[in-house]
Scaffold this motif. Sequence first.
Motif, PDB file in Angstrom:
ATOM      1  N   ILE A  46      40.833  30.152  35.222  1.00 20.02           N
ATOM      2  CA  ILE A  46      40.920  31.562  35.633  1.00 20.02           C
ATOM      3  C   ILE A  46      40.570  32.435  34.440  1.00 20.02           C
ATOM      4  O   ILE A  46      41.067  32.198  33.324  1.00 20.02           O
ATOM      5  N   PHE A  47      39.715  33.436  34.657  1.00 20.85           N
ATOM      6  CA  PHE A  47      39.248  34.321  33.585  1.00 20.85           C
ATOM      7  C   PHE A  47      39.556  35.770  33.933  1.00 20.85           C
ATOM      8  O   PHE A  47      39.788  36.109  35.089  1.00 20.85           O
ATOM      9  N   LYS A  48      39.493  36.609  32.926  1.00 17.32           N
ATOM     10  CA  LYS A  48      39.627  38.056  33.098  1.00 17.32           C
ATOM     11  C   LYS A  48      38.273  38.717  32.830  1.00 17.32           C
ATOM     12  O   LYS A  48      37.650  38.480  31.796  1.00 17.32           O
ATOM     13  N   ASN A  49      37.832  39.527  33.778  1.00 17.93           N
ATOM     14  CA  ASN A  49      36.625  40.342  33.605  1.00 17.93           C
ATOM     15  C   ASN A  49      35.422  39.518  33.145  1.00 17.93           C
ATOM     16  O   ASN A  49      34.693  39.901  32.235  1.00 17.93           O
ATOM     17  N   GLN A  97      36.483  37.153  41.989  1.00 17.21           N
ATOM     18  CA  GLN A  97      35.212  36.464  42.195  1.00 17.21           C
ATOM     19  C   GLN A  97      35.430  34.990  41.903  1.00 17.21           C
ATOM     20  O   GLN A  97      36.197  34.630  40.991  1.00 17.21           O
ATOM     21  N   LEU A  98      34.734  34.135  42.651  1.00 21.99           N
ATOM     22  CA  LEU A  98      34.963  32.709  42.471  1.00 21.99           C
ATOM     23  C   LEU A  98      33.697  31.895  42.669  1.00 21.99           C
ATOM     24  O   LEU A  98      32.768  32.318  43.368  1.00 21.99           O
ATOM     25  N   ILE A 156      41.052  37.069  50.963  1.00 19.63           N
ATOM     26  CA  ILE A 156      40.745  38.199  50.062  1.00 19.63           C
ATOM     27  C   ILE A 156      39.742  39.169  50.691  1.00 19.63           C
ATOM     28  O   ILE A 156      39.122  39.971  49.985  1.00 19.63           O
ATOM     29  N   ASN A 157      39.591  39.073  52.012  1.00 22.52           N
ATOM     30  CA  ASN A 157      38.615  39.938  52.715  1.00 22.52           C
ATOM     31  C   ASN A 157      37.254  39.861  52.034  1.00 22.52           C
ATOM     32  O   ASN A 157      36.601  40.873  51.781  1.00 22.52           O
ATOM     33  N   GLN A 182      47.306  32.465  42.909  1.00 20.75           N
ATOM     34  CA  GLN A 182      47.513  32.130  44.321  1.00 20.75           C
ATOM     35  C   GLN A 182      46.206  31.673  44.980  1.00 20.75           C
ATOM     36  O   GLN A 182      46.182  30.739  45.779  1.00 20.75           O
ATOM     37  N   LEU A 183      45.121  32.354  44.626  1.00 17.35           N
ATOM     38  CA  LEU A 183      43.822  31.977  45.176  1.00 17.35           C
ATOM     39  C   LEU A 183      43.436  30.573  44.717  1.00 17.35           C
ATOM     40  O   LEU A 183      42.898  29.780  45.506  1.00 17.35           O
ATOM     41  N   MET A 184      43.726  30.252  43.455  1.00 19.43           N
ATOM     42  CA  MET A 184      43.410  28.915  42.956  1.00 19.43           C
ATOM     43  C   MET A 184      44.215  27.865  43.721  1.00 19.43           C
ATOM     44  O   MET A 184      43.695  26.787  44.065  1.00 19.43           O
TER      45      MET A 184
END
Length: 399
Positions: free
Chosen positions: A306-309, A342-343, A366-367, A389-391
Amino acid sequence: MSKRKVYYQEPYKQTITTKLVLQAQDEIGRFYVVLEETIFYPTGGGQPHDTGTINGVHVYEVEEIDGEIRHYVEQPIEIHNKIVGEIDWDRRFDHMQQHSGQHILSAAFEEVYGYKTVSFHLGKELCTIDLEIKNLNEEEANRTEALANKIILENRSIETKWITEAELSHYSLRKELSVSENIRLVIIPNFDYNGCGGTHPNSTGQVSVIKILNWEKHKNYIRLYFVCGNRVLKQLHEKQSVIQRLTSILNSPQGQMKDAANRLIQQSKDLEKTVVELKTELLQYEARSHIANIQIIQDQKVVQAIFKNRLISELQQLARSITSLTNDVLVLLISENEDKLQLVCSKSKEVNGNMNQLLKGVLPVINGRGGGNDSFAQGGGERTISAEQLMRELMEKSM
């Protein structure tokens, strides 16, 4: 011709004392006045309207409607024994210069090459004519501009004349007229004869100078941009200011500015290439670092991060680098960007599963939107849940 249209009889007249005929509001509530005589030119014939004041109230638009010249004012005017109108002379004279310059330039194109003008626009900053041709080269533009400025320097008279339809045969007009009565000709003797309802100076010398700026294809014509008179000085001032600033920025005299700019552009391209190469190398190192820390989950090798920006393009490149370096790994990468998630889902060739189906399985949470194929998919959506949570959602659906 109505004697009320003083702008035709005396185009240099800047003030007038006259009588009020009517003060009213139009159908949309705008205030206007009608005068017994007026020096205010109404919009028409390719020339914008005059502005100014009537008894101190600003006139912002002038139109001729059913033979009635309406002066639109910001508020009702106070009615005194006399009505005094004053036009914005700088605006009027600018329009006179541009309009007459257009006559000269159009006539010059027709004189030298037979190129006809099919339309004219007098804009706030620039003027344009549309020439009835497919292409125009620099030599043609320069030669035409030189003739136009020669006519200006000769200070030829500019005459106006009202004629009847029967008298038209006495004049070699540049284009067909759109009216058959109240015909007004604007004439530069032995050069241009043109039907026109605009205001003009009394000699070509007052146009001062014409400068063609550029041209482009527009529909089936060539649209040519130009300026006349005081607008040329304004253009020169603006361009000189830009050149002076660029001279300082590029640390180069005007004559060498093009070479200096080209060198700077090439240096920028070289630096961009170097940055891309270095980023690629860094991503390779990062990919190896993730491979060194692979997790084993239910007998499946997994890289999850997981990353930021982080840019989606970097996630894509990182995922592809990891799967290219090992044959049996599942890669799940997420970036949390302000209010978005984003993934990227990717897998090596020996890993079972469909990445497009995996992605589509979590996007509704996440729509989001996205897509891909069996081995690689990408998408994004709203941050309705945390990245962690998405992960977890991804891991649950991938196992």
